[in-house]
Design an enzyme around this catalytic site. Structure first.
Site, PDB file in Angstrom:
ATOM      1  CB  SER A 209      15.325  70.517  -7.560  1.00  0.00           C
ATOM      2  OG  SER A 209      16.279  69.452  -7.776  1.00  0.00           O
TER       3      SER A 209
ATOM      4  CG  HIS B 118      14.579  75.150  -8.952  1.00  0.00           C
ATOM      5  ND1 HIS B 118      13.924  75.189  -8.265  1.00  0.00           N
ATOM      6  CD2 HIS B 118      14.649  73.393  -8.699  1.00  0.00           C
ATOM      7  CE1 HIS B 118      12.757  74.087  -8.222  1.00  0.00           C
ATOM      8  NE2 HIS B 118      13.125  73.675  -8.055  1.00  0.00           N
TER       9      HIS B 118
ATOM     10  CE  LYS C 165      10.265  73.157 -10.650  1.00  0.00           C
ATOM     11  NZ  LYS C 165      11.674  72.178 -11.326  1.00  0.00           N
TER      12      LYS C 165
HETATM   13  C1  LIG Z   1      10.847  70.609 -11.565  1.00  0.00           C
HETATM   14  C2  LIG Z   1      12.338  70.500 -12.394  1.00  0.00           C
HETATM   15  C3  LIG Z   1      11.869  70.089 -13.340  1.00  0.00           C
HETATM   16  C4  LIG Z   1      10.832  69.554 -14.222  1.00  0.00           C
HETATM   17  O1  LIG Z   1      10.206  70.726 -14.914  1.00  0.00           O
HETATM   18  P1  LIG Z   1       8.823  70.420 -15.189  1.00  0.00           P
HETATM   19  O2  LIG Z   1       8.360  71.581 -15.503  1.00  0.00           O
HETATM   20  O3  LIG Z   1       8.038  70.801 -13.595  1.00  0.00           O
HETATM   21  O4  LIG Z   1       7.730  69.202 -15.379  1.00  0.00           O
HETATM   22  C5  LIG Z   1      13.438  69.789 -14.569  1.00  0.00           C
HETATM   23  N1  LIG Z   1      14.352  69.511 -13.610  1.00  0.00           N
HETATM   24  C6  LIG Z   1      14.584  70.259 -12.615  1.00  0.00           C
HETATM   25  C7  LIG Z   1      15.831  71.013 -11.718  1.00  0.00           C
HETATM   26  C8  LIG Z   1      13.533  70.845 -11.786  1.00  0.00           C
HETATM   27  O5  LIG Z   1      13.826  71.521 -11.146  1.00  0.00           O
END
Ligand SMILES: *Cc1c(COP(=O)(O)O)cnc(C)c1O
Length: 378
Positions: A174, A202, A234
């Site tokens: 990320s 992502h 996302k």
């Molecule tokens: C954003 C993210 C999460 C968490 O997801 P949320 O729905 O925002 O809690 C988990 N793993 C990765 C790799 C992320 O980038």
């Protein structure tokens, strides 16, 4: 109580502040009455403000009310929850799926439920904080392998274990925008009889045919020993996490993952938004094309500026900088000129950076303006 700690953070330029928006998420956002061009959002497809998605949410909000009122094991779920689970399972090519309150809570709950005493977890050193916490909550032994280093992983995975071996990786890292070496991980897991747990946060809605994620990107069909985790928060523009896996794994998680069992179900309106978002991704083929076209444009435009963009292969483009001061200076330079792209500092990353994210809704002139402004900062 934490005065000295806060002072310490402040002295080393590591004190974070929260800046709240006065507008929807989008290519432009309003903060404290000013409009900024936004390169900081994971809403890659602009679905959080897509009329079809928001209409689905508001219709369901009127029909089902705001809160879910209980966990899924009580009366918290609705027919929409089940429908989204079937839809996301099909989207991911898995037998079944289970919703969680967020992606963070999916990792924090599923990992300790899947890996227990006598098991070994093998975790990439740059995995997301929620994976790190999930591993800490698990009674399994966690071995951390060097970032995307399959040789190092193999040297650790071959150690004898009483129980299961589980390899866990982000599919898209990320803060780097790099992609895990999934074909090598699949091969190693097959060779050593390990489970592969992929955090597709992502990649869902971004990578692979129709945004189906990293397995599709590499042309792999999900084997029964592959577990795909993801988030609706996302590219899907909504909220909530999920695990897509074989039916027994999902059944087991319903009976053992504490963040599923002891947490209130997602509101039906949020679930409706997620269903609508998956539908848009499946039907609007142009959306993904625009995202990747903008990603190409961003790379072409900033390539000449001499920034180190690391190993990015995705719409996450880091500008990796010398030190925290430089990251803050450049981010401040952009902010002062109406461009929002915050600095990312330790402990989130080892090497300070500006993390740019480009979306399907950016226009060519937005990217050009970013590049011109970066030029005067460098
Ligand atoms: C954003 C993210 C999460 C968490 O997801 P949320 O729905 O925002 O809690 C988990 N793993 C990765 C790799 C992320 O980038």
């Amino acid at each position: 109580m934490f005065e000295d700690k806060l002072q310490e953070l402040n002295d080393s330029s590591l004190l974070r502040v929260v800046r709240d928006r006065q507008s929807p998420q989008g290519r432009e956002i309003r903060i404290e009455g000013k409009t900024y061009l936004n390169f900081s959002s994971n809403d890659y497809l602009g679905l959080s403000a897509h009329p079809y998605v928001t209409a689905a949410a508001s219709e369901t909000l009127s029909a089902f009310g705001t809160g879910a009122g209980a966990s899924r094991l009580l009366s918290g779920g609705t027919v929409l929850h089940g429908a989204l689970e079937r839809r996301i399972a099909a989207f991911k090519g898995a037998e079944a799926a289970l919703l969680f309150g967020s992606g963070f809570s999916a990792n924090a709950g599923a990992i300790p439920a899947l890996a227990t005493e006598g098991d070994i977890i093998l975790s990439d050193e740059r995995n997301h904080a929620s994976i790190v916490d999930g591993c800490r909550l698990s009674k399994a032994k966690t071995l951390v392998y060097n970032h995307r280093d399959s040789n190092h992983l193999e040297s650790l995975i071959s150690s004898p274990a009483r129980g299961r071996k589980i390899v866990i990786t982000d599919s898209v890292f990320s803060m780097d925008g790099s992609i895990a070496r999934i074909p090598e991980l699949l091969e190693l897991c097959a060779k050593y009889g390990a489970v592969l747990y992929i955090d597709d946060a992502h990649a869902t809605g971004v990578l692979g045919g129709g945004g189906k994620g990293v397995l599709s990107h590499f042309g792999s069909a999900p084997a029964h020993w592959v577990i795909q985790m993801g988030t609706f928060s996302k590219a899907l523009g909504s909220y909530g996490g999920f695990i897509a896996a074989n039916g027994d794994v999902v059944q087991w998680l319903k009976n053992s993952a504490k963040t599923f069992m002891f947490s209130t179900a997602l509101p039906a309106s949020v679930v409706a938004a997620s269903i609508a978002a998956v539908k848009v991704v499946e039907e609007d083929k142009g959306l993904l094309g625009r995202l990747w076209e903008n990603r190409r444009l961003l790379m072409d435009t900033i390539n000449g500026l001499g920034f180190d963009t690391g190993d990015t292969e995705t719409p996450i483009v880091p500008l990796i900088l010398r030190d925290v001061e430089e990251a803050i200076r450049i981010s401040g330079h952009l902010f002062g000129r109406g461009i929002y792209a915050p600095a990312i500092r330790p402990p989130t990353v080892r090497r300070p950076r500006i993390r740019l994210t480009v979306t399907a809704n950016h226009m060519a002139e937005d990217i050009e303006r970013l590049a011109q402004t970066l030029k005067t900062a460098h």
